[in-house]
Every structure is written in structure tokens, then in C-alpha cells.
Design a protein around this motif. Sequence first.
Motif, PDB file in Angstrom:
ATOM      1  N   ALA A  22      -5.692 -28.765  74.986  1.00 27.92           N
ATOM      2  CA  ALA A  22      -4.271 -28.564  74.661  1.00 27.92           C
ATOM      3  C   ALA A  22      -3.780 -27.022  75.116  1.00 27.92           C
ATOM      4  O   ALA A  22      -4.591 -26.227  74.839  1.00 27.92           O
ATOM      5  CB  ALA A  22      -3.784 -28.701  73.486  1.00 27.92           C
ATOM      6  N   THR A  23      -2.902 -27.023  76.232  1.00 27.13           N
ATOM      7  CA  THR A  23      -2.408 -25.834  76.905  1.00 27.13           C
ATOM      8  C   THR A  23      -1.058 -25.672  76.578  1.00 27.13           C
ATOM      9  O   THR A  23      -0.191 -26.586  76.328  1.00 27.13           O
ATOM     10  CB  THR A  23      -2.891 -25.635  78.202  1.00 27.13           C
ATOM     11  OG1 THR A  23      -2.252 -26.637  78.980  1.00 27.13           O
ATOM     12  CG2 THR A  23      -4.416 -25.834  78.596  1.00 27.13           C
ATOM     13  N   ASP A  24      -0.328 -24.572  76.704  1.00 22.95           N
ATOM     14  CA  ASP A  24       0.739 -24.211  76.289  1.00 22.95           C
ATOM     15  C   ASP A  24       1.321 -22.995  77.343  1.00 22.95           C
ATOM     16  O   ASP A  24       0.841 -22.072  77.401  1.00 22.95           O
ATOM     17  CB  ASP A  24       1.325 -23.699  74.974  1.00 22.95           C
ATOM     18  CG  ASP A  24       2.615 -23.543  74.487  1.00 22.95           C
ATOM     19  OD1 ASP A  24       3.451 -23.374  75.346  1.00 22.95           O
ATOM     20  OD2 ASP A  24       2.725 -23.481  73.522  1.00 22.95           O
ATOM     21  N   PRO A  25       2.602 -23.285  78.016  1.00 23.73           N
ATOM     22  CA  PRO A  25       2.748 -22.166  79.044  1.00 23.73           C
ATOM     23  C   PRO A  25       3.063 -20.980  78.646  1.00 23.73           C
ATOM     24  O   PRO A  25       3.105 -19.894  79.097  1.00 23.73           O
ATOM     25  CB  PRO A  25       3.982 -22.952  79.636  1.00 23.73           C
ATOM     26  CG  PRO A  25       4.360 -23.900  78.997  1.00 23.73           C
ATOM     27  CD  PRO A  25       3.254 -24.454  78.291  1.00 23.73           C
ATOM     28  N   VAL A  26       3.412 -20.855  76.980  1.00 20.76           N
ATOM     29  CA  VAL A  26       3.764 -19.690  76.123  1.00 20.76           C
ATOM     30  C   VAL A  26       2.663 -18.980  75.903  1.00 20.76           C
ATOM     31  O   VAL A  26       2.601 -17.769  75.738  1.00 20.76           O
ATOM     32  CB  VAL A  26       4.703 -20.247  75.109  1.00 20.76           C
ATOM     33  CG1 VAL A  26       4.669 -18.863  74.041  1.00 20.76           C
ATOM     34  CG2 VAL A  26       5.990 -20.730  75.364  1.00 20.76           C
ATOM     35  N   HIS A  27       1.363 -19.639  76.036  1.00 21.01           N
ATOM     36  CA  HIS A  27       0.222 -18.795  75.836  1.00 21.01           C
ATOM     37  C   HIS A  27      -0.766 -19.200  77.021  1.00 21.01           C
ATOM     38  O   HIS A  27      -1.770 -19.925  77.111  1.00 21.01           O
ATOM     39  CB  HIS A  27      -0.529 -19.630  74.682  1.00 21.01           C
ATOM     40  CG  HIS A  27       0.538 -19.523  73.575  1.00 21.01           C
ATOM     41  ND1 HIS A  27       0.323 -18.246  72.748  1.00 21.01           N
ATOM     42  CD2 HIS A  27       1.123 -20.287  72.820  1.00 21.01           C
ATOM     43  CE1 HIS A  27       1.430 -18.611  71.496  1.00 21.01           C
ATOM     44  NE2 HIS A  27       1.691 -19.766  71.933  1.00 21.01           N
ATOM     45  N   PRO A  28      -0.490 -18.587  78.032  1.00 25.65           N
ATOM     46  CA  PRO A  28      -1.400 -18.728  79.342  1.00 25.65           C
ATOM     47  C   PRO A  28      -2.706 -18.538  79.313  1.00 25.65           C
ATOM     48  O   PRO A  28      -3.140 -17.600  78.477  1.00 25.65           O
ATOM     49  CB  PRO A  28      -0.726 -17.924  80.541  1.00 25.65           C
ATOM     50  CG  PRO A  28       0.237 -16.992  79.765  1.00 25.65           C
ATOM     51  CD  PRO A  28       0.397 -17.488  78.545  1.00 25.65           C
ATOM     52  N   GLY A  29      -3.858 -19.364  79.704  1.00 27.52           N
ATOM     53  CA  GLY A  29      -5.072 -19.029  79.764  1.00 27.52           C
ATOM     54  C   GLY A  29      -5.947 -19.449  78.408  1.00 27.52           C
ATOM     55  O   GLY A  29      -6.820 -19.219  78.229  1.00 27.52           O
ATOM     56  N   CYS A  30      -4.834 -20.307  77.502  1.00 25.16           N
ATOM     57  CA  CYS A  30      -5.378 -20.134  76.035  1.00 25.16           C
ATOM     58  C   CYS A  30      -5.589 -21.759  75.871  1.00 25.16           C
ATOM     59  O   CYS A  30      -4.853 -22.627  76.402  1.00 25.16           O
ATOM     60  CB  CYS A  30      -4.273 -19.784  74.995  1.00 25.16           C
ATOM     61  SG  CYS A  30      -3.946 -18.048  75.222  1.00 25.16           S
ATOM     62  N   ALA A  31      -6.371 -22.130  74.966  1.00 28.02           N
ATOM     63  CA  ALA A  31      -6.806 -23.271  74.407  1.00 28.02           C
ATOM     64  C   ALA A  31      -6.655 -23.435  73.013  1.00 28.02           C
ATOM     65  O   ALA A  31      -6.560 -22.091  72.116  1.00 28.02           O
ATOM     66  CB  ALA A  31      -8.188 -23.790  74.750  1.00 28.02           C
ATOM     67  N   LEU A  32      -6.155 -24.422  72.284  1.00 28.07           N
ATOM     68  CA  LEU A  32      -5.965 -24.557  70.824  1.00 28.07           C
ATOM     69  C   LEU A  32      -7.459 -24.673  70.167  1.00 28.07           C
ATOM     70  O   LEU A  32      -8.088 -25.765  70.345  1.00 28.07           O
ATOM     71  CB  LEU A  32      -5.136 -25.903  70.664  1.00 28.07           C
ATOM     72  CG  LEU A  32      -4.361 -26.031  69.225  1.00 28.07           C
ATOM     73  CD1 LEU A  32      -3.629 -24.665  68.920  1.00 28.07           C
ATOM     74  CD2 LEU A  32      -3.670 -27.318  69.099  1.00 28.07           C
ATOM     75  N   LEU A  33      -7.778 -23.955  69.157  1.00 25.33           N
ATOM     76  CA  LEU A  33      -8.918 -23.938  68.406  1.00 25.33           C
ATOM     77  C   LEU A  33      -8.586 -24.122  66.941  1.00 25.33           C
ATOM     78  O   LEU A  33      -7.819 -23.420  66.471  1.00 25.33           O
ATOM     79  CB  LEU A  33      -9.720 -22.813  68.854  1.00 25.33           C
ATOM     80  CG  LEU A  33     -10.407 -22.651  70.285  1.00 25.33           C
ATOM     81  CD1 LEU A  33     -11.376 -21.566  70.383  1.00 25.33           C
ATOM     82  CD2 LEU A  33     -11.268 -24.128  70.517  1.00 25.33           C
ATOM     83  N   SER A  34      -9.835 -24.658  66.368  1.00 27.52           N
ATOM     84  CA  SER A  34      -9.854 -24.514  64.962  1.00 27.52           C
ATOM     85  C   SER A  34     -11.239 -24.377  64.478  1.00 27.52           C
ATOM     86  O   SER A  34     -12.328 -24.779  65.004  1.00 27.52           O
ATOM     87  CB  SER A  34      -9.176 -25.859  64.300  1.00 27.52           C
ATOM     88  OG  SER A  34      -9.240 -25.862  62.850  1.00 27.52           O
TER      89      SER A  34
END
Length: 149
Positions: A13-25
Motif C-alpha cells: 500500500a502506498t500513499d502520495p502523502v508518504h512518497p517512497g513508503c510502504a505500510l508495515l506492521s
Amino acid sequence: MPHLKLRRSRVLATDPVHPGCALLSKRKSSMGKGLYQLPGGHLSFGETWEECTRREVLEEASLHLVNVRFAFVVNSNRFEEQYHDVDIIMQRVVDRKRSAKPQNFEPEHNEGWAWTRWDQLPPEEQLFFPRVHLREQGYQPFTGTGTFT
């Protein structure tokens, strides 16, 4: 010899507010406890990869996704743990009109969700096995290698 079933959809999952980031847990389950993972889970009978992706991210992190698409496949073997899984990696963007901030809707399975830069993932010994294999197989979601942009 054990039988392997193709069974999981994992989501980058990506989000334009968090460029270059992925959702991790961090996982709380016995297999891979304390290791970082992407959202995702088992395919339900008759479910498409896209449906599974949307459902799992909504169930786990309360995020809606748009334009979900296939990105990569990871074949993960850990013989010492008797673990063999095939993960279908799906990638897409968070629908900012419907959801903005991830929430931990499965606290019994995950410690919480955070946006993490892909180029700053935790070291391999802190990643759940399929994420290590994803890295070993050269998946680069933000450079176009093995995926779409």
C-alpha cells in the motif's frame, strides 16, 4: 511431502502523502512474531486477488485502496521452520477521499501500522520471511523494477 496451496495476497500500500513508503506492521502471530510484514492474508474461496487485497487492508488497517493491480509474486521457503508460502504482491494507492490514516483493527495480530520508506526497510533479520525473499528477488516498487509506477 506437505502440499502447498497458493493462498495469500500481500499488499504494498502506498500513499502520495508518504512518497517512497510502504505500510508495515510487526507480527504478533507465532510464525514470524516480532517481524515486520506488509498487510494481507488468505484468499477466500472464489475471491479475486484484487478483492482479497481490498478486504484485507480494510480489515487490518481501515484503509480503502484504489486501482489495485498485480505487482510481483514471491515464493518463500524456510525449511528449518517447515514454512513454504506463495505470496501474490498487489500494489496500489490509498484512497485519500475515503481513508487517510491507518488504524490497527487487528491488535491481536499486529502491533500497529506505520509508513516506512522502502529504501530504509528494517534489516533482513527483522523482516518476515516473504519480505526477505521479496528483497532477494529484486523487487523495487518505486523505481519500476518488477512493478508499475
